[in-house]
Design a protein around this motif. Sequence first.
Motif, PDB file in Angstrom:
ATOM      1  N   ALA A 136       5.696   1.097  -2.903  1.00  0.00           N
ATOM      2  CA  ALA A 136       5.028   0.948  -3.952  1.00  0.00           C
ATOM      3  C   ALA A 136       5.157   2.814  -5.012  1.00  0.00           C
ATOM      4  O   ALA A 136       5.730   4.001  -4.178  1.00  0.00           O
ATOM      5  N   TYR A 170      -3.891   4.144 -13.115  1.00  0.00           N
ATOM      6  CA  TYR A 170      -4.099   2.997 -12.696  1.00  0.00           C
ATOM      7  C   TYR A 170      -2.420   2.862 -11.574  1.00  0.00           C
ATOM      8  O   TYR A 170      -1.408   3.091 -12.330  1.00  0.00           O
ATOM      9  N   VAL A 171      -2.716   2.864 -10.088  1.00  0.00           N
ATOM     10  CA  VAL A 171      -1.773   2.225  -9.660  1.00  0.00           C
ATOM     11  C   VAL A 171      -0.619   3.293  -9.705  1.00  0.00           C
ATOM     12  O   VAL A 171       0.591   3.138  -8.915  1.00  0.00           O
ATOM     13  N   GLU A 174      -5.794   1.916  -7.073  1.00  0.00           N
ATOM     14  CA  GLU A 174      -4.896   1.453  -6.021  1.00  0.00           C
ATOM     15  C   GLU A 174      -5.516  -0.047  -5.797  1.00  0.00           C
ATOM     16  O   GLU A 174      -5.926  -0.853  -5.028  1.00  0.00           O
ATOM     17  N   CYS A 175      -5.508  -0.904  -7.245  1.00  0.00           N
ATOM     18  CA  CYS A 175      -6.040  -2.197  -7.728  1.00  0.00           C
ATOM     19  C   CYS A 175      -5.616  -3.048  -6.589  1.00  0.00           C
ATOM     20  O   CYS A 175      -7.012  -3.425  -6.152  1.00  0.00           O
ATOM     21  N   TYR A 176      -4.324  -3.332  -6.248  1.00  0.00           N
ATOM     22  CA  TYR A 176      -3.852  -4.687  -5.295  1.00  0.00           C
ATOM     23  C   TYR A 176      -4.508  -3.726  -4.228  1.00  0.00           C
ATOM     24  O   TYR A 176      -5.061  -4.896  -2.999  1.00  0.00           O
ATOM     25  N   SER A 177      -4.870  -2.884  -3.550  1.00  0.00           N
ATOM     26  CA  SER A 177      -5.044  -2.577  -2.345  1.00  0.00           C
ATOM     27  C   SER A 177      -6.465  -2.278  -2.287  1.00  0.00           C
ATOM     28  O   SER A 177      -6.798  -2.900  -0.887  1.00  0.00           O
ATOM     29  N   CYS A 202      -3.557  -6.747 -11.093  1.00  0.00           N
ATOM     30  CA  CYS A 202      -3.194  -5.563 -10.348  1.00  0.00           C
ATOM     31  C   CYS A 202      -1.555  -5.253 -10.703  1.00  0.00           C
ATOM     32  O   CYS A 202      -0.850  -4.253 -10.230  1.00  0.00           O
ATOM     33  N   HIS A 233       4.072  -4.123  -5.366  1.00  0.00           N
ATOM     34  CA  HIS A 233       3.444  -4.911  -5.784  1.00  0.00           C
ATOM     35  C   HIS A 233       3.746  -6.962  -6.482  1.00  0.00           C
ATOM     36  O   HIS A 233       3.621  -7.693  -6.042  1.00  0.00           O
ATOM     37  N   SER A 261       0.828   4.194 -12.134  1.00  0.00           N
ATOM     38  CA  SER A 261       1.674   4.334 -12.443  1.00  0.00           C
ATOM     39  C   SER A 261       2.731   5.481 -12.916  1.00  0.00           C
ATOM     40  O   SER A 261       1.784   6.531 -13.671  1.00  0.00           O
ATOM     41  N   ASP A 282       0.805  -0.782   0.365  1.00  0.00           N
ATOM     42  CA  ASP A 282      -0.211   0.531  -0.208  1.00  0.00           C
ATOM     43  C   ASP A 282       0.608   1.355   0.223  1.00  0.00           C
ATOM     44  O   ASP A 282       1.938   1.242   0.569  1.00  0.00           O
ATOM     45  N   GLU A 334      -7.385   8.239  -8.373  1.00  0.00           N
ATOM     46  CA  GLU A 334      -6.884   6.498  -7.582  1.00  0.00           C
ATOM     47  C   GLU A 334      -6.761   5.325  -8.723  1.00  0.00           C
ATOM     48  O   GLU A 334      -8.501   4.991  -7.987  1.00  0.00           O
TER      49      GLU A 334
END
Lengths: 302, 265
Positions: free
Chosen positions: A165, B138-139, B246-249, B108, A275, B141, A133, B244
């Motif tokens: 992250a 996206y994340v 934060e896909c995996y979150s 993700c 991740h 990036s 996170d 935001e």
Amino acid sequence: MSTRIVIAAVAVAAGLALTAGTLRVSAQEGGRRPAAVAGCSATDFARFYPCALEKAKTFNPPRTKDGLPDITGFWSRLVSTEDIQDRPEVVGQSAQKSLIVEPADGKIPYLPWAALQKKTNLEKYISPTAFCDVPGVPRMTYNFGKWQVLEGPTQIVFMPEAAGAVTRRVIPTDGRAHVPSSIKLWMGDPVGRWEGNTLVVDVTNLNGKTWFDAAGDFQTENVHVVEHFTLIDKDTMLYVADVEDASMYSRPWKIAFPIPRYQGDDLEIWEIGCHEGNRAVPPLLKGGYARFPGVKPPASAR
Amino acid sequence: MDTSMKPLSSLALAVASMLMLVAAATDVAAQGTNYRAPRTADGKPDLQGVWQVLNTAAWDIQDHAARLGVPAGRGVVEGNELPYQPAALAKKNANFAKRDALDPETKCLLAGVPRSTYMPFPFQIIQYPDYVVIAYEYVHSTRVIRTDGSPHSDTPDFWNGDSRGRWEGETLVVDVTHFNDETWFDRAGNFHSDALHVVERYTRTGPDHLLYEATIEDPKVFTRPWKMSMPIYRRQEKDISLLEYECYSYAYDEDVQYFIKREGQ
């Protein structure tokens, strides 16, 4: 600092199979720290802060072509993120004095419920960054070994490189308003402005799921952070963060520390997938840690 | 036109307004390379702003009928067919069959290049004299692209590759190498190896449009280079800004075992 936290931190470090081949650690990390920066103490932040404020009064910073104080370039990290309050020596890190310069005791002024919650956090949860996170605000500012600032007349980009992250920030300085308060964001909503030689970043809309450090020091979604970035000599910034949240702290409090310019010659930011390479989660869950869900203050404190 | 305006006024007006609509809709094609973009303070074409595609390439870069959860769409690949080597085509078909489990984006992971461009999220271009920053919602990036002539360095592989930019007239050209082999072009299983080389071209074709072109080269997967192109639209909303994803979150928020369970599939 509990032993469990140290073990977990080591597990996280070992579990992150970083996708970039090299993780270059700045010279300031790993316990070798200068005693002073810009003529002010670099280890005692209660002494550093008033000293830096004095320097800021007389230092005339270089200007961008738009006439703004020029904070462009690569910056490094002098402080570590294990605990923002006084902490003893831990594995690989020398002792660190509290980053909190107000109140004078260097302690986060938790309301009773929040002090209990911090204990629960330490027993039950692992720092959210273990899940990759984003570190949130203000932790972003002391979480990375190296970061780049790109500065324009209407926005400033912060781009960090480290084992975390992606927490790129695009900070508008064009006078826009915050996004609606119901839109909660892991990195919050930053609105920047220049006040004299200081970049002031007003941060709201944080989602209350990030921590200040790995020691369980937490936020709620009511938190309001105002950050200040000021050059005190050409290679040093004073960073100040004012934190307020009447639902969990008895008074506003303040973090201050120096940000030295990065001294390496590898002046590029490389992608490091966090991740993408994170193998730490299964062992942490097996070790009994849970994911911090964010907490609401009790009705009496709201 | 002016002599015919009176007798045919209402029809002419109707036709004229229709033509204007068509012209607006075909801004990209009509203005093409003739458009001269406004300039930044240092004299480069100004590509800055918040942009987003309006197409279905994130699901499938080739012509495709609709399927559950996927709108039908015309492809973005020149000539539509991808020049796969035989073994690679078999792998693409296997990827397609298991796309929900195998597509890195469903885990993700970073989306890579060119896919980041046509994900269903906005991105922002910010220019500085020696850099172009592309910030994706996206994340978080982000690509910090040097445009000062610095060469590709001797770097390891990256999800988004190593990008080096240069200006050619109206166009920002970005040469991208040093990819890993873990990203896909779309949800349909189109893939590449770590030999991928992408050359992107960003050209303003109007006040609110970019033409995006990407030439794809990968001698381990394709028999020849191929090209995709698409218009990109400026987001018109007042006060548009990146938020935001934060896909995996969010996945961990749903179930802390989310990715562990996926690996067990």
